[in-house]
Write an enzyme that holds these catalytic residues in place. Structure first.
Site, mmCIF file in Angstrom:
data_model
loop_
_atom_site.group_PDB
_atom_site.id
_atom_site.type_symbol
_atom_site.label_atom_id
_atom_site.label_comp_id
_atom_site.label_asym_id
_atom_site.label_seq_id
_atom_site.Cartn_x
_atom_site.Cartn_y
_atom_site.Cartn_z
ATOM 1 N N GLU A 7 0.811 -1.120 0.212
ATOM 2 C CA GLU A 7 0.155 0.156 0.116
ATOM 3 C C GLU A 7 0.857 1.047 -0.154
ATOM 4 O OE1 GLU A 7 -3.358 0.938 0.106
ATOM 5 O OE2 GLU A 7 -2.537 2.855 -0.356
ATOM 6 N N GLY A 12 -7.066 1.362 3.416
ATOM 7 C CA GLY A 12 -8.179 0.872 3.504
ATOM 8 C C GLY A 12 -8.886 1.586 2.157
ATOM 9 N N GLY A 13 -8.049 2.793 1.271
ATOM 10 C CA GLY A 13 -7.799 2.728 0.280
ATOM 11 C C GLY A 13 -8.725 4.075 -0.087
ATOM 12 N N THR A 14 -10.005 4.333 -0.559
ATOM 13 C CA THR A 14 -10.088 5.501 -0.790
ATOM 14 C C THR A 14 -12.237 4.935 -0.167
ATOM 15 O OG1 THR A 14 -10.172 5.036 -3.549
ATOM 16 C CG2 THR A 14 -11.763 5.996 -2.755
ATOM 17 N N CYS A 15 -12.456 4.310 -0.525
ATOM 18 C CA CYS A 15 -13.809 4.298 0.672
ATOM 19 C C CYS A 15 -13.492 4.194 1.886
ATOM 20 C CB CYS A 15 -14.321 2.452 1.043
ATOM 21 S SG CYS A 15 -15.458 2.454 1.724
ATOM 22 N N HIS A 414 -44.800 -3.253 10.234
ATOM 23 C CA HIS A 414 -45.405 -2.442 10.698
ATOM 24 C C HIS A 414 -44.832 -1.210 11.419
ATOM 25 C CE1 HIS A 414 -48.906 0.531 9.746
ATOM 26 N NE2 HIS A 414 -48.611 0.872 11.298
#
Ligand SMILES: Cc1cc2nc3c(=O)[nH]c(=O)nc-3n(C[C@H](O)[C@H](O)[C@H](O)COP(=O)(O)OP(=O)(O)OC[C@H]3O[C@@H](n4cnc5c(N)ncnc54)[C@H](O)[C@@H]3O)c2cc1C
Length: 432
Positions: A7, A12-15, A414
């Site tokens: 990395e 974790g990158g973009t997200c 409901h």
């Protein structure tokens, strides 16, 4: 297996760092401010003006994003037989990857390099300060007037969020409508929602130049209507994504990309080179965290569990996280028409959904299309409170390849939005 994961930036990158998690955290702050301003409608009193403290909003976002990125890194570093390397990876050959002068050799290589905000070349681009989804993460002040170029998913989320924080916001979109990939009624309802919040929307307006003016920026437009310039104090470019494949040495591995730089893969995500797979945003087969994760599941199941999973098995689904959100699954009306299938369709306004009325969130609608012969659900758009969650009821029935009548016979809780799906389905008729 013995694994090395490389990395070059944040785990974790973009997200985790500049995409889903921080934006949805910011959307939550913006929603809270919005509800506070509507306090009187719900019967409570807010003394004075609701003002957003951007430093605290950013701190909350940093904390939540930070927990995720730290969690991912700690988890990776704790895995047996997994070496975590920080640095930029480049192929030296189909079997070797160089990182920080170290050469790694492997018989299996998984490319999962994601993408970044596209920055189009246009007059003034090098002279004008602009924000992207990454750099806007550092903003801890309130822009007085944010001009956003791009009226699609990323641009719209930032537009509503910053409007609710208190900025003036202008969206500049070159197409005739917002989120042009959606059906016209969805685009129009989203435009109305944003318009009602005081967001300026310029459609059919192509951004052709950028310039500096006293105290801000100005966007030059090619447009038939309205002023040819949109001034603002800050500029956000949200005009699409570019895969991170240009600096990977793909040519040395002889991995083929398409004209836009996406790595070409087959239905099981293998590249043209045996032993090299491409997953996630860089393969152009999806642009979401769930499509990236699904890519991983496909590759892992096929490789490790002798399965035969394919990308073409999955049903398109995604959310647009404005408020109220849009949950989408399957085909749009336009795609159904193009396919030539005989379909039945039904639409129901959220203003006639009890749960939405109780919450005071009645904008939007539910619409569902089914195949007239097989009775299988073809697609749905749920624009309205809870739409991002409710759409999964339909999605799972689609995966089961079951007829829509299953939903009609199910007993739902409901009061919820989901309980209205059988009612909507009872109104199916040929689209007209
Ligand atoms: C503003 C925004 C909001 C979004 N919101 C959502 C949402 O709500 N829901 C959703 O599903 N999706 C959303 N997305 C999309 C989502 O973030 C991406 O689809 C997802 O992160 C893609 O994951 P990935 O693993 O393919 O790539 P990435 O997450 O981009 O990860 C790729 C990683 O590779 C690293 N890297 C790149 N090149 C190299 C190299 N040569 N060497 C070493 N490391 C390298 C990068 O640093 C990065 O960490 C959003 C995106 C944006 C921009």
């Amino acid at each position: 297996m013995t694994v090395a994961i490389i990395e070059r930036h944040k785990f974790g990158g973009t997200c985790v760092n500049t995409g889903c998690i921080p934006t949805k955290t910011l959307v939550a702050s913006a929603y809270a401010a919005h509800v506070a301003r509507r306090g009187a409608e719900y019967g409570f009193v807010v003394d004075g003006e609701v003002r957003v403290d951007m430093k605290r909003v950013k701190a909350r976002k940093d904390e939540i994003s930070g927990q995720s990125t730290r969690g991912v890194e700690e988890w990776l570093r704790g895995l047996n037989n997994c070496t975590v390397i920080q640095g930029h990876a480049r192929f030296q050959s189909a079997r070797t990857v160089v990182v920080n002068d170290e050469i790694l050799e492997a018989d299996k290589v998984f490319i999962n390099v994601g993408g970044r905000a596209s920055v189009p070349s246009m007059q003034g681009i090098n002279d004008v300060p602009f924000l992207t989804n990454s750099s806007i993460m550092d903003v801890d002040f309130l822009p007085e007037h944010l001009v956003i170029v791009g009226g699609s998913y990323v641009g719209l989320e930032f537009a509503q969020m910053y409007r609710r924080f208190g900025s003036e916001v202008t969206i500049v979109e070159m197409g005739p409508r917002l989120i042009g990939r959606e059906d016209e009624d969805v685009s129009e309802a989203v435009r109305e929602i944003l318009d009602m919040e005081g967001i300026q929307i310029r459609l059919n307006a192509k951004c052709i130049s950028l310039g500096n003016v006293d105290g801000g920026i100005v966007v030059g437009l090619d447009c038939a209507q309205g002023p040819p310039e949109e001034p603002g104090t800050h500029l956000l470019l949200a005009v699409g994504r570019t895969p991170n494949t240009q600096d990977l040495g793909l040519d040395r591995a002889a991995v083929v990309t398409d004209q836009r730089g996406y790595i070409v893969v087959d239905d099981q995500l293998q590249t043209n080179v045996p032993g090299i797979w491409a997953l996630g945003d860089c393969n152009g087969r999806g642009a979401f965290t769930h499509t990236s994760y699904n890519d991983y599941e496909i590759v892992a199941d096929n490789l490790l569990n002798g399965d035969h999973r394919r990308v073409s098995d999955r049903i398109p689904t995604y959310g647009l996280f404005i408020d109220p959100p849009l949950g989408r699954c399957g085909m749009t009306d336009a795609e159904i028409r193009k396919s030539g299938r005989a379909a039945l369709a039904a639409k129901h306004p959220m203003s006639r959904v009890g749960r939405a009325v109780e919450k005071g969130e009645t904008q939007g609608f539910i619409k569902i299309s089914v195949d007239a012969e097989t009775k299988q659900i073809l697609g749905a758009a749920i624009l309205g409170t809870g739409g991002d969650e409710v759409v999964h009821v339909l999605l799972d029935v689609m995966y089961a390849k079951a007829p829509y009548t299953v939903v009609q016979r199910a007993m739902h809780i409901h009061p919820t939005v989901a309980e209205f799906l059988p009612t909507v389905l009872s109104k199916l008729q040929p689209p007209g």
